[in-house]
Design a protein around this motif. Structure first.
Motif, short mmCIF file in Angstrom:
data_model
loop_
_atom_site.label_atom_id
_atom_site.label_comp_id
_atom_site.label_asym_id
_atom_site.label_seq_id
_atom_site.Cartn_x
_atom_site.Cartn_y
_atom_site.Cartn_z
N LEU A 1 30.37 -21.84 -4.42
CA LEU A 1 30.10 -21.07 -3.45
C LEU A 1 31.10 -21.24 -2.08
O LEU A 1 31.47 -22.43 -2.01
CB LEU A 1 28.79 -21.20 -2.92
CG LEU A 1 27.69 -20.40 -3.83
CD1 LEU A 1 26.19 -20.59 -2.94
CD2 LEU A 1 27.81 -18.79 -3.96
N ASN B 1 24.39 -10.80 -7.62
CA ASN B 1 23.26 -11.37 -7.42
C ASN B 1 21.91 -10.86 -7.36
O ASN B 1 21.76 -9.71 -6.76
CB ASN B 1 23.70 -12.40 -6.18
CG ASN B 1 24.70 -13.78 -6.26
OD1 ASN B 1 24.78 -14.04 -7.57
ND2 ASN B 1 25.53 -13.57 -5.51
N ASP C 1 16.11 -17.36 -8.30
CA ASP C 1 17.56 -17.82 -7.76
C ASP C 1 18.34 -17.43 -9.25
O ASP C 1 18.48 -18.14 -9.95
CB ASP C 1 17.51 -19.54 -7.80
CG ASP C 1 18.89 -20.05 -7.82
OD1 ASP C 1 19.71 -19.24 -7.45
OD2 ASP C 1 18.75 -21.37 -7.56
N ASN D 1 23.62 -18.54 -9.05
CA ASN D 1 24.21 -17.35 -8.48
C ASN D 1 25.31 -17.19 -9.41
O ASN D 1 26.02 -17.99 -10.18
CB ASN D 1 24.74 -17.76 -6.80
CG ASN D 1 25.58 -19.00 -7.15
OD1 ASN D 1 26.79 -18.89 -7.01
ND2 ASN D 1 25.02 -20.08 -6.47
N ASN E 1 19.04 -14.83 -4.22
CA ASN E 1 20.76 -14.91 -3.83
C ASN E 1 21.22 -13.63 -3.31
O ASN E 1 22.36 -13.37 -3.08
CB ASN E 1 21.41 -15.30 -5.27
CG ASN E 1 20.97 -16.81 -5.61
OD1 ASN E 1 20.88 -17.53 -4.82
ND2 ASN E 1 20.95 -16.67 -6.97
N GLU E 2 20.49 -12.65 -3.11
CA GLU E 2 20.91 -11.31 -2.51
C GLU E 2 21.60 -11.53 -1.23
O GLU E 2 21.09 -12.19 -0.57
CB GLU E 2 19.81 -10.46 -2.25
CG GLU E 2 20.09 -8.85 -1.85
CD GLU E 2 19.05 -8.15 -1.56
OE1 GLU E 2 19.11 -6.71 -1.31
OE2 GLU E 2 17.74 -8.71 -1.17
N TYR F 1 21.13 -14.31 -11.05
CA TYR F 1 22.17 -13.11 -11.13
C TYR F 1 21.94 -12.43 -12.45
O TYR F 1 21.57 -12.90 -13.29
CB TYR F 1 23.74 -13.64 -10.66
CG TYR F 1 24.23 -14.59 -11.78
CD1 TYR F 1 25.05 -13.88 -12.52
CD2 TYR F 1 23.93 -15.65 -11.84
CE1 TYR F 1 25.59 -14.57 -13.61
CE2 TYR F 1 24.55 -16.56 -12.73
CZ TYR F 1 25.31 -16.12 -13.63
OH TYR F 1 25.88 -16.89 -14.77
N LEU G 1 24.23 -13.20 -0.79
CA LEU G 1 24.94 -14.47 -0.76
C LEU G 1 26.48 -14.01 -0.95
O LEU G 1 26.94 -13.16 -1.72
CB LEU G 1 24.55 -15.31 -1.97
CG LEU G 1 24.81 -16.77 -2.06
CD1 LEU G 1 23.99 -17.52 -0.81
CD2 LEU G 1 24.39 -17.31 -3.36
N THR G 2 27.22 -14.95 -0.31
CA THR G 2 28.52 -14.92 -0.35
C THR G 2 29.22 -14.49 -1.80
O THR G 2 28.70 -15.28 -2.54
CB THR G 2 29.38 -16.01 0.36
OG1 THR G 2 30.79 -15.64 0.30
CG2 THR G 2 29.23 -17.19 -0.49
N THR G 3 30.28 -13.72 -1.66
CA THR G 3 31.01 -13.48 -3.00
C THR G 3 32.11 -14.30 -2.95
O THR G 3 32.90 -13.99 -4.02
CB THR G 3 31.22 -12.04 -3.37
OG1 THR G 3 31.78 -11.45 -2.34
CG2 THR G 3 29.65 -11.41 -3.54
N ASP H 1 30.44 -18.09 4.00
CA ASP H 1 29.84 -16.57 3.83
C ASP H 1 30.29 -15.82 5.25
O ASP H 1 29.74 -15.69 6.27
CB ASP H 1 28.35 -16.95 4.21
CG ASP H 1 27.52 -15.88 4.29
OD1 ASP H 1 27.61 -14.88 3.96
OD2 ASP H 1 26.44 -15.95 4.77
#
Length: 581
Positions: A438, A301, A281, A242, A305-306, A283, A308-310, A441
């Protein structure tokens, strides 16, 4: 005589007819037999390939490049043009831009169509693809030629060149590419990324994955605001992992030509199925250029990983510190910084094991390194020695970037009473190795509710009339709630011990056992507050049948300073939906 003449004429006519028949015994002549009037074979999709000759030059690739240009029919209005260098990547570190020009190569002419730049870095495939908005018939009849240039900064240096269309001969054959009917399409947003390069504000982009064949995917990159109008070519890749944790290049994508007249788009055919790539998996990074890969202008991402928290996190190791106190061997611990938003960071402390001591281990971030020592910079939430989870949390009103670059260290002390006894210690920020991972979320619009805690008269040594306060419940993630306690003391309580707190089951009137430990309030803390992350959803916790007690000290839990019903036992608080932390 007349009879004989007729007989002779009849015989002659028969002989002439026989002669003509014998000369045409292969059947009647037809247009099909005319070699100059044959029809082209019919294919569902067509392709043709042109040769591009190496051009000697005074640039970084003096011998030029031999290449092929393959035109593949996509539909009635579009053609895929693939350029491929005969010897692979030039490994020059340059991005070789390419175009279709009008006229033949000898005459020269202006750019009519942009093609895909060829990545000249080591490890790149030495090829490019681009979807040209022209039909296959238009292109194979076009009066034009192709140039492969050294790069945008040196367009006058030509590495490879060749005539196409009406200016040369090439066989039209059945295409190796049969585009799938009704292809699946998926779009991903790539966020602008600020950097110190020529594009300091970055560039927002969209990555579109389109099913091409059962084993190939067409990846289009498009800058939202069009070309960057630079002389740069913005190389791009799909990476493993990610965007926050980072990873190596998995697939090369088409560099985006930054010239003023370009469309600000690129294409690449990735030899993976659409389903595989949209579950990958990974980006995408769009870089400033090959010479400045560290400057990322756009990132996002994709696949698995779409969404997924930034938000980011970083953890630091705190080592056990031998001492003469109640925890003589000290205790190992971990401090984790959790990005909450642009201005706030949650700092959690977790001991490797509960100390079991009847104290609250007050903790702080100090200035300087542990070796040099320094004053307290930020108060953290003390860890209740009897808490089996041995953890605490604190919101610091500083950005994540500020804290991970902070010149500091953390001390976990035995207690307020024995502040000089350190049970755990470790460098943080610029004094330690930082590994970004990471983070939370977090929900976009967090709900919050505040409950009043009433002062409760008690027989304790301090605050016999109790202390009023509040408990704020704030939604963090779908299954994580931040509980922040504040005592209305107008400064630090100033007692010898910190004040442990818990959520109990049942109402305050009925009483009940401890269900969750909350953060103890440091008696030295001028804000008189603490926090704890509870592994329960906001809705479940605000519907819980419970109440909160804030006690005088770990050694005098019977003296309750503050108390209040929460959840199903209380009113609606501030009505929720307040947002923020």
């Amino acid at each position: 005589m007349k009879i004989y003449s007729n007989i002779i004429l009849t015989v002659i006519s028969m002989l002439l007819a026989l002669f003509v028949f014998s000369c045409t015994d292969d059947g009647p002549t037809s247009p099909i037999d005319d070699p100059d009037d044959t029809e082209d074979p019919q294919f569902d999709f067509r392709q043709t390939t042109y040769s591009l000759d190496a051009v000697s030059n005074d640039g970084e690739v003096p011998g030029g490049v031999t290449a092929t240009a393959t035109f593949q029919e996509l539909n009635d209005n579009q053609t895929l043009v693939a350029l491929e260098l005969e010897n692979g990547s030039t490994e020059s570190g340059l991005t070789h831009t390419a175009h279709i020009h009008e006229n033949d190569a000898e005459t020269g002419g202006d750019i009519i169509y942009f093609l895909g730049p060829i990545d000249g870095s080591e490890g790149s495939p030495g090829k490019s693809e681009y979807v040209v908005d022209a039909s296959f018939d238009e292109l194979i009849d076009f009066d034009g030629y192709i140039n492969i240039h050294e790069n945008n900064a040196n367009l006058g240096v030509i590495l490879g060149q060749g005539d196409i269309g009406s200016n040369t001969e090439a066989d039209v054959v059945e295409s190796e590419l049969t585009p799938i009917e009704n292809p699946q399409v998926k779009e991903y947003t790539l966020d602008a990324n600020q950097s110190s390069g020529q594009l300091p504000d970055g560039a927002e982009a969209v990555a579109t994955f389109q099913e091409l064949t059962s084993s190939q995917t067409l990846v289009k990159l498009e800058l939202v605001n069009g070309t960057t109008e630079t002389e740069l070519s913005h190389s791009a890749h799909i990476h493993f992992n990610n965007a926050l944790e980072g990873g190596n290049i998995a697939y090369f994508l088409g560099p985006i030509d930054g010239l003023a007249a370009s469309a600000g788009t690129s294409y690449a055919v990735v030899d993976e199925s659409f389903d595989f790539l949209t579950d990958f998996d990974g980006y995408i990074n769009i870089h400033e250029s090959l010479s400045n890969l560290g400057n990322i202008v756009s990132q996002g991402n994709i696949g698995a990983n779409e969404g997924l928290t930034t938000l980011r996190s970083a953890s630091f190791t705190l080592s056990a510190n031998s001492n003469a106190g109640s925890v003589p061997e000290g205790v190992n611990a971990t401090a984790t910084f959790w990005e909450l938003n642009d201005e706030e960071t949650v700092v959690t402390l977790t001991l490797d094991e509960s100390t079991g001591a009847s104290v609250a281990h007050n903790s702080h971030i100090h200035f300087n390194s542990a070796e040099d020592s320094g004053d307290i910079a930020y108060f953290l939430t003390p860890i209740d020695g009897t808490d089996p989870d041995a953890t605490s949390a604190r919101i610091i009103e500083e950005s994540f970037d500020t804290l991970i670059e902070f010149d500091g260290y953390i001390n976990i002390h035995e207690s307020v009473e024995n502040i000089g006894t350190i049970v755990s210690q470790g460098n943080i920020g610029s004094n330690a190795d930082v590994q970004i991972e990471l983070g939370l979320d977090a929900v976009d619009n967090p709900q919050s509710t505040t409950y009043d805690l009433s002062a409760l008269s008690n027989d304790g040594e301090f605050f016999s009339n109790g202390v009023p306060g509040t408990a704020k419940f704030t939604e963090v993630t779908n299954n994580l709630t931040l509980v922040t306690l504040n005592l209305d003391t107008d400064g630090a309580t100033g007692t010898a011990q910190s004040h442990p707190a818990h959520i109990h089951e049942n109402s305050a009137e009925d009483g009940g056992d401890i269900v969750w430990f909350l953060g103890a309030i440091d008696a030295m803390d001028p804000d008189s507050r603490s926090s704890m992350l509870i592994n329960e959803s906001y809705n479940d916790l605000t519907d819980f049948n419970g109440y909160i007690n804030v006690h005088e000290s770990p050694t005098n839990l019977g003296a309750i300073l503050s108390q209040g019903n929460i959840g199903s036992n209380a009113g609606s608080g501030d009505g929720g939906g307040g947002g923020g932390y």
